[in-house]
Design a protein around this motif. Structure first.
Motif, PDB file in Angstrom:
ATOM      1  N   ASP A  49      -3.418  -1.505 -12.550  1.00 12.10           N
ATOM      2  CA  ASP A  49      -2.253  -1.334 -11.682  1.00 12.10           C
ATOM      3  C   ASP A  49      -1.003  -0.966 -12.480  1.00 12.10           C
ATOM      4  OD1 ASP A  49      -3.688  -1.818  -9.434  1.00 12.10           O
ATOM      5  OD2 ASP A  49      -2.730  -3.718  -8.921  1.00 12.10           O
ATOM      6  N   ARG A  91      -0.851   3.230 -10.012  1.00  9.63           N
ATOM      7  CA  ARG A  91      -1.602   3.390  -8.752  1.00  9.63           C
ATOM      8  C   ARG A  91      -1.412   4.786  -8.163  1.00  9.63           C
ATOM      9  NH1 ARG A  91       0.563   0.427  -5.053  1.00  9.63           N
ATOM     10  NH2 ARG A  91       2.488   0.087  -6.218  1.00  9.63           N
ATOM     11  N   GLU A 142      -5.137   8.731  -4.224  1.00  9.73           N
ATOM     12  CA  GLU A 142      -6.585   8.870  -4.241  1.00  9.73           C
ATOM     13  C   GLU A 142      -6.999   9.887  -3.174  1.00  9.73           C
ATOM     14  OE1 GLU A 142      -8.045   4.839  -4.055  1.00  9.73           O
ATOM     15  OE2 GLU A 142      -7.315   4.384  -6.075  1.00  9.73           O
ATOM     16  N   GLN A 164      -4.218   8.040   0.179  1.00  7.97           N
ATOM     17  CA  GLN A 164      -4.439   6.613  -0.059  1.00  7.97           C
ATOM     18  C   GLN A 164      -3.865   6.216  -1.407  1.00  7.97           C
ATOM     19  OE1 GLN A 164      -8.564   5.488   0.275  1.00  7.97           O
ATOM     20  NE2 GLN A 164      -8.323   4.854   2.390  1.00  7.97           N
ATOM     21  N   ARG A 165      -3.421   4.975  -1.454  1.00 16.20           N
ATOM     22  CA  ARG A 165      -2.933   4.418  -2.712  1.00 16.20           C
ATOM     23  C   ARG A 165      -3.353   2.959  -2.778  1.00 16.20           C
ATOM     24  NH1 ARG A 165       3.444   4.180  -4.648  1.00 16.20           N
ATOM     25  NH2 ARG A 165       3.033   3.859  -6.891  1.00 16.20           N
ATOM     26  N   LYS A 166      -3.843   2.546  -3.931  1.00 17.13           N
ATOM     27  CA  LYS A 166      -4.295   1.170  -4.109  1.00 17.13           C
ATOM     28  C   LYS A 166      -3.153   0.194  -3.874  1.00 17.13           C
ATOM     29  CE  LYS A 166      -6.521  -1.854  -7.531  1.00 17.13           C
ATOM     30  NZ  LYS A 166      -5.462  -2.886  -7.504  1.00 17.13           N
ATOM     31  N   ARG A 167      -3.458  -0.873  -3.173  1.00 16.22           N
ATOM     32  CA  ARG A 167      -2.462  -1.929  -2.963  1.00 16.22           C
ATOM     33  C   ARG A 167      -2.327  -2.746  -4.240  1.00 16.22           C
ATOM     34  NH1 ARG A 167      -3.398  -5.581   2.222  1.00 16.22           N
ATOM     35  NH2 ARG A 167      -3.247  -3.477   3.138  1.00 16.22           N
ATOM     36  N   GLU A 223      -7.858  -4.979  -4.127  1.00 15.62           N
ATOM     37  CA  GLU A 223      -8.815  -3.876  -4.074  1.00 15.62           C
ATOM     38  C   GLU A 223      -8.603  -3.012  -2.828  1.00 15.62           C
ATOM     39  OE1 GLU A 223     -11.158  -2.915  -6.335  1.00 15.62           O
ATOM     40  OE2 GLU A 223     -10.192  -4.391  -7.625  1.00 15.62           O
ATOM     41  N   ARG A 239      -6.814  -0.456  -0.039  1.00 13.56           N
ATOM     42  CA  ARG A 239      -6.036   0.766  -0.112  1.00 13.56           C
ATOM     43  C   ARG A 239      -5.156   0.887   1.125  1.00 13.56           C
ATOM     44  NH1 ARG A 239      -8.974   0.019  -4.603  1.00 13.56           N
ATOM     45  NH2 ARG A 239      -9.036   1.882  -5.910  1.00 13.56           N
ATOM     46  N   ASP A 240      -3.966   1.430   0.940  1.00 16.21           N
ATOM     47  CA  ASP A 240      -3.053   1.713   2.051  1.00 16.21           C
ATOM     48  C   ASP A 240      -2.909   3.221   2.205  1.00 16.21           C
ATOM     49  OD1 ASP A 240      -2.263  -0.990   2.752  1.00 16.21           O
ATOM     50  OD2 ASP A 240      -1.195  -1.036   0.839  1.00 16.21           O
ATOM     51  N   TRP A 241      -2.604   3.642   3.443  1.00 16.94           N
ATOM     52  CA  TRP A 241      -2.352   5.055   3.714  1.00 16.94           C
ATOM     53  C   TRP A 241      -0.850   5.338   3.666  1.00 16.94           C
ATOM     54  CZ3 TRP A 241      -5.700   8.844   3.527  1.00 16.94           C
ATOM     55  CH2 TRP A 241      -7.049   8.589   3.786  1.00 16.94           C
ATOM     56  N   GLN A 296       4.693   4.396   3.804  1.00 15.48           N
ATOM     57  CA  GLN A 296       3.426   3.714   4.038  1.00 15.48           C
ATOM     58  C   GLN A 296       3.150   3.671   5.535  1.00 15.48           C
ATOM     59  OE1 GLN A 296       2.912   0.000   1.961  1.00 15.48           O
ATOM     60  NE2 GLN A 296       1.389  -0.750   3.433  1.00 15.48           N
TER      61      GLN A 296
END
Length: 822
Positions: free
Chosen positions: A61, A65, A68, A82-85, A89, A91-93, A106
């Motif tokens: 992290d 991040r 993706e 998407q991006r890792k929270r 583990e 993912r958020d849009w 977000q």
């Protein structure tokens, strides 16, 4: 600080010959530049920072991040990614307007269904679109978003019919939504059962007598038959009922099925279900309840036998099934392994007699390839299928004569080694009945077209480079694609102008670039990176020479400060081929001063993977580890040895039936290059790698004991007969046919050669390369009374480590090995 200014990243080149002219179709093959390339650092770094193992092996992290999965919104003005929270583990849009600023916003959970999807489909005039969200079907119609299904069952594969209806699947049932009436109807249901029959008197003496003597039994049989016949008559006479199901018979498994755009045909493939072997398990010693769990895993290549497939055409007008014979395919009964079988028979003291035999054939549905192998022309009158022989030596493209109910061969790709599981994209031009496809037949992946009226295919692109990801515009004007035409480690976007058969270069970026064409086909969403900059999103017009603008900027301030050393991409001369071995070389400052240096050669995994390119590496921890070593005076080399991706067919297949031979020859050339060019002491060189790289470490230390002074093999393959079927059978055939190849290629047969220190690191819940590989090899070393090794096990780790503590422990051990012995 922005990475890009005017879309071009500064590049430090030693006498680089840059091919700036566009590609010309049918020109003489080009030669890649072999001059040394290095990406310049673009961040304002802090030269006082010293890398530590604890830092670089921490949860990633801290890198920032990066974006993706990314795709265009249906308006072609918005990008979703998407991006890792952080610390999770999950993912958020995020949504980012192309004309906006920053990293966008977000997305709210309540709005996720409105974004569209990566796999959006359109009707013929592109006035409607459909996609899947969380297993339900959504459609865009007249500017409105319609939710077509809202169920806990999963729907998939939306497509538009020529009459305007939207079709989707639920399992192997096909449903159609009518936008005018708002009704849903079942088009066809595919069932792997025997078709129901009208009740009849059972066979046998007792049954016959029962019906003769007992009136009640005879009456029940009569009633059941009448009910069955009445239901059949009702279905035929009443249009409100769905069509009868299509019964494929018991003991059949559907591989794939595809509906024609006119709704009149389905083409499908079936096979017999394969029974699971209860012995294919993996013990898991660290479980929540304290018990040992026997987790199911994939079969070994030694045990798995792929089932041949039947290709069936279903006529939905009458429900008739027509099996499409493979015997029209050129080479369908050739003994393509005769030479291999002869060699193995001779080794057994036998003689092999070659005979024609019907080969096992089915759809091209490799694990590497996610596209459908059945493609209907948008007019609904033609369908193409891509088929493969399960001996891995042939790939065919065939069409179907819908009137004669038979296959018509269109193209055969034969390879004496194995047909690649990459570069199999194909489809139809929209305006004409012409196929387009990729093929490696020239030695490199290139773009071809073939009209059904032509006997031969037309090659559109030429040169010693690889083309991938072709995307056709709906008006047949262009095919966009990615290629590494100027240098094997630089990937840019190009387009083929189909009217003139000319190739135009769209992007001119220095690194690795992937693209997605916008729905209106006017813009490209780019995912670009370099050796020193992780992937970010960019946008440009889909025309040559357009400016590139950066959309996201997610790299952390902490990462930007690191004084990272970019590797030089060098062409190491090969003593075994005419082509050099492209390699990354990390050099410390003043590396030619003082005593000769220590050096480490890293062996990448996967075999068929490219790591000595100018893009950001998936091996980012290794990249940082190499920088740590360089800070301490090491020289580091990372070779794209033979078998690596990006260099054409011959480079890929050099390992056919001899894994671990060409690659180790390339390592020898690498060591010689380091000694001659990087002021390295030949007696102070080590090596390491994971997975395929671990296998290579084994082979190097076992077969070339004087090449390296120490080595670390991580999650390594020790015996290819224990690895999976899809990958291994391509390269080594199967153990029952070609044991010579397995014994020639498996480290466990060469352990007696180990004379230098070896570290073996093995995850215990690895469902890719089983822990059993290490267990068997260690026992072999023990029985041979070899003591130059140590083993570290990781009880909770799969093939790709997940815990920062495991990464830290592993790389501390590797570092200590090199510090002790180099």
């Amino acid at each position: 600080m922005r990475i890009f200014q005017n879309a071009l990243l500064a590049l430090s080149i030693s006498a680089l010959f840059w091919h700036s002219a566009p590609l010309v179709a049918k020109a003489e093959p080009q030669t890649w530049s072999t001059d040394t390339l290095t990406i310049n650092q673009v961040y304002e770094t802090d030269p006082s920072i010293r890398l530590t193992m604890e830092h670089i092996m921490a949860d990633p992290d801290w890198l920032g991040r990066q974006p993706e999965i990314a795709f265009w919104g249906p308006d072609s003005k918005t990008v979703y990614y998407q991006r890792k929270r952080e610390g999770s583990e999950l993912r958020d849009w995020f949504s980012r307007a192309v004309e906006g600023t920053g990293n966008g916003e977000q997305g709210k959970l309540a709005d996720w269904h409105q974004m569209g999807a990566q796999q959006m489909v359109y009707n013929a005039d592109r006035s409607k679109a459909a996609y899947v969200f969380e297993g339900n079907i959504f459609a865009l119609h007249n500017g409105n978003l319609l939710q077509i299904t809202r169920t806990n069952s999963s729907q998939s594969n939306p497509q538009f019919l020529l009459d305007g209806r939207l079709v989707y699947q639920q399992g192997w049932d096909f449903f159609a939504y009518d936008f005018t009436s708002g009704t849903v109807s079942e088009l066809v249901s595919l069932k792997t059962e025997d078709a129901p029959k009208a009740p009849s008197v059972p066979a046998g003496y007792l049954a016959q007598e029962q019906h003769k003597l007992i009136g009640y039994v005879a009456l029940q049989q009569k009633n059941n038959r009448e009910r069955f016949e009445a239901q059949q008559q009702l279905r035929e006479a009443n249009p409100s009922l769905p069509a009868a199901a299509v019964y494929l018979g018991k003991q059949q498994q559907i591989v794939d099925a595809s509906l024609s755009p006119n709704g009149q045909y389905i083409i499908l493939a079936t096979r017999k279900p394969s029974a699971r072997n209860d012995k294919d398990i993996m013990p898991n010693y660290i479980t929540a309840n304290g018990d040992i769990a026997a987790q199911p895993v994939r079969p070994r290549v030694n045990d798995f036998k792929p089932a041949p497939q039947k290709l069936i055409l279903v006529d939905l007008n009458n429900g008739n099934l027509h099996e499409l014979s493979y015997n029209v395919l050129p080479g369908y009964n050739e003994d393509v392994l005769a030479e291999v079988k002869t060699e193995n028979a001779k080794a057994r003291g036998e003689r092999y007699k070659s005979e024609k035999v019907i080969r096992d054939i089915g759809l091209m549905t490799d694990w590497y390839w996610s596209q459908s192998a059945m493609r209907w022309h948008n007019n609904g009158n033609q369908v193409a299928v891509m088929l493969k022989a399960f001996d891995n030596k042939d790939r065919w493209i065939a069409t179907v004569d819908l009137n004669q109910k038979k296959l018509v061969p269109q193209h055969r790709l034969h390879d004496k080694a194995w047909v690649n599981y990459a570069f199999n994209d194909f489809g139809w031009l929209n305006q004409t009945e012409t196929l387009y496809f990729l093929s490696e037949e020239s030695g490199y992946s290139h773009l071809y077209t073939k009209a059904l009226t032509s006997k031969t295919a037309t090659k559109l692109t030429q040169g010693t480079f690889e083309i991938s990801n072709p995307v056709l515009t709906h008006n047949d004007q262009y095919i966009y694609f990615t290629a590494n035409s100027t240098h094997p480690g630089i990937y840019n976007v190009y387009r083929q102008v189909l009217a003139t058969n000319k190739t135009e270069q769209i992007t001119n970026l220095l690194g690795s670039t992937e693209f997605t064409l916008s729905p209106d086909e006017q813009s490209l969403l780019l995912r670009h990176s370099t050796n020193l900059t992780p992937p970010e999103l960019f946008v440009t017009q889909a025309t040559p020479g357009s400016a590139v603008r950066q959309l996201t900027d997610t790299v952390s301030a902490e990462f930007r400060k690191l004084p990272l050393i970019a590797p030089n991409i060098v062409a190491v001369p090969s003593s075994h081929t005419a082509h050099p071995v492209f390699s990354k070389v990390y050099l410390p400052e003043n590396y030619q001063a003082g005593d000769a240096r220590r050096a480490v050669i890293f062996n990448h995994g996967a075999g068929y993977l490219q790591n000595s390119d100018l893009g950001w590496s998936g091996y980012f921890r290794e990249f940082l580890f190499h920088n740590l070593l360089v800070q301490q005076g090491y020289v580091v080399m990372d070779m794209d040895f033979r078998a690596s991706k990006g260099y054409g067919r011959d480079w890929r297949t050099a390992i056919y039936r001899q894994m671990g031979t060409p690659e180790i020859q390339d390592l020898v050339d690498g060591v010689n290059w380091l000694v001659a060019n990087a002021h390295v002491d030949r007696q102070r060189i080590g090596t390491y790698g994971g997975s395929y790289g671990g296998f290579m470490t084994f082979m190097a230390l076992f077969k070339e004991p004087d090449l390296f002074q120490a080595g670390a093999a991580l999650r390594p393959v020790s015996d290819w007969a224990y690895y999976n079927h899809p990958y291994t059978s391509n390269i080594l055939n199967t153990p029952d046919i070609d044991p010579i190849a397995y014994e020639r290629s498996s480290p466990i047969y060469f352990t007696q050669g180990l004379t230098k220190p070896l570290l073996i690191n093995a995850p215990m819940v690895d469902d890719n390369v089983f822990f059993q590989d290490v267990v068997r090899l260690v026992q072999r070393l023990i029985e041979q009374e070899i003591i130059h090794f140590e083993t570290a096990i990781y009880p909770v780790e799969p093939h790709g480590f997940r815990q920062p503590s495991s990464w830290l422990d592993e790389y501390r051990r590797i570092y200590n090995l090199f510090e002790r012995h180099l």
